[in-house]
Motif scaffolding. Structure first.
Motif, PDB file in Angstrom:
ATOM      1  N   ARG A 122       0.846  -1.514  -0.004  1.00 12.70           N
ATOM      2  CA  ARG A 122       0.109   0.251  -0.185  1.00 12.70           C
ATOM      3  C   ARG A 122       0.898   1.263   0.326  1.00 12.70           C
ATOM      4  N   GLU A 154       0.950   3.549  -3.028  1.00 12.17           N
ATOM      5  CA  GLU A 154       0.028   5.314  -2.927  1.00 12.17           C
ATOM      6  C   GLU A 154       1.553   6.534  -3.297  1.00 12.17           C
ATOM      7  N   CYS A 175      -2.118   6.597  -8.932  1.00 17.96           N
ATOM      8  CA  CYS A 175      -3.183   5.794  -7.555  1.00 17.96           C
ATOM      9  C   CYS A 175      -4.368   6.401  -8.062  1.00 17.96           C
ATOM     10  N   TRP A 219      -8.256   1.004   0.954  1.00 20.27           N
ATOM     11  CA  TRP A 219      -7.569  -0.088   1.381  1.00 20.27           C
ATOM     12  C   TRP A 219      -7.688  -1.029   2.419  1.00 20.27           C
ATOM     13  N   ASP A 223      -4.145  -7.078   7.060  1.00 21.72           N
ATOM     14  CA  ASP A 223      -3.982  -5.684   7.682  1.00 21.72           C
ATOM     15  C   ASP A 223      -3.573  -5.916   8.879  1.00 21.72           C
ATOM     16  N   LEU A 233      -7.477  -6.171  -4.316  1.00 23.81           N
ATOM     17  CA  LEU A 233      -6.809  -5.168  -4.958  1.00 23.81           C
ATOM     18  C   LEU A 233      -8.025  -4.706  -6.045  1.00 23.81           C
TER      19      LEU A 233
END
Length: 262
Positions: free
Chosen positions: A166, A170, A175, A181, A187, A206
């Motif tokens: 991530r 980003e 992006c 996210w 996570d 994703l």
């Protein structure tokens, strides 16, 4: 230092290749001049944030707190050329990777010196990681109970975890805004992450979120085991596939089913 970094810097021919000829970059020198501080159980760049007294706070553990405050991209402070500066993928070539490695090592030496000059010296470990996309530097207090402290630099089977993926994606200019996210349980428990089993399902999920904002998640193979991820507007995907075929580039388009290679 793993084998790939050793080859890139030519350390088998001596250690002269470790030192940047131009010295420590001015952008990194600013960090060094500011110093580091230790408070309680954590260490960070000075001035240390006020929430150090309550670390880890809302973060997972002390390592995560230090990662949040001490981790940064080397190329943000070292001048290197981007290979694909204006395209869907951001990358650095071999010469730039060598420069970032040397600068990271020079910075690590300075951070080690600063740690030794604290009123109570503490053991630190600096992490320098450079690949085809960017370079990163971070430092942490060494705690024997931390699961990430390994003797084998290539032995951590978590590989690229969701947080690392991530953070890198980003930074890309392509992006998409509005990309969600925080939707996957991995996570919440990064310690259970295993790249071999979890990476591909994570990327497929994703990609589904990307499609919701009219964006495709793509991958370009850069070597036998190298893959660069990037974003592309959905309406440009067909053109990208045609250009990749012309260039004989091996690419992958991610989605809710098994990724499609071209």
């Amino acid at each position: 230092m793993n084998d790939r970094a050793a080859r890139l810097l030519g350390v088998r021919d001596g250690f002269g290749g470790l030192d940047p000829e131009e010295g420590l970059a001015s952008g990194l020198r600013t960090w060094v001049d500011g110093g580091i501080e230790s408070r309680g159980e954590v260490v960070s760049w000075a001035p240390i944030p006020a929430d150090a007294d309550d670390a880890p706070g809302r973060l997972v553990d002390l390592y995560d707190w230090e990662h949040w405050h001490n981790d940064f991209h080397l190329e943000d402070f070292v001048s290197v050329d981007y290979t694909y500066a204006d395209g869907p993928i951001v990358g650095v070539d071999v010469d730039a990777q060598r420069t970032l490695l040397r600068q990271g090592i020079a910075l690590a030496r300075e951070v080690g010196r600063l740690a030794g000059e604290l009123s109570t010296p503490i053991p630190l470990r600096c992490i320098i990681k450079v690949d085809e996309t960017n370079g990163k530097f971070a430092f942490y207090r060494i705690r024997p109970e931390d699961s990430w402290v390994l003797d084998d630099l290539d032995g951590d089977d978590r590989g690229y975890d969701p947080d690392t993926i991530r953070r890198r994606l980003e930074l890309m200019p392509t992006c998409p805004e509005g990309l969600a996210w925080y939707w996957d349980q991995c996570d919440d428990d990064i310690g259970s992450w295993n790249s071999e089993t979890d990476l591909q399902p994570y990327l497929r999920l994703l990609a589904d979120r990307c499609r919701a904002v009219d964006t495709a998640l793509i991958g370009v193979f850069t070597s036998a085991d190298g893959l660069v991820l990037g974003f592309l507007p959905s309406d440009k995907l067909e053109r990208f596939i045609v250009l990749a075929a012309t260039a004989k580039a091996e690419i992958v388009i991610y989605g809710s089913v098994e990724p499609v290679e071209h």
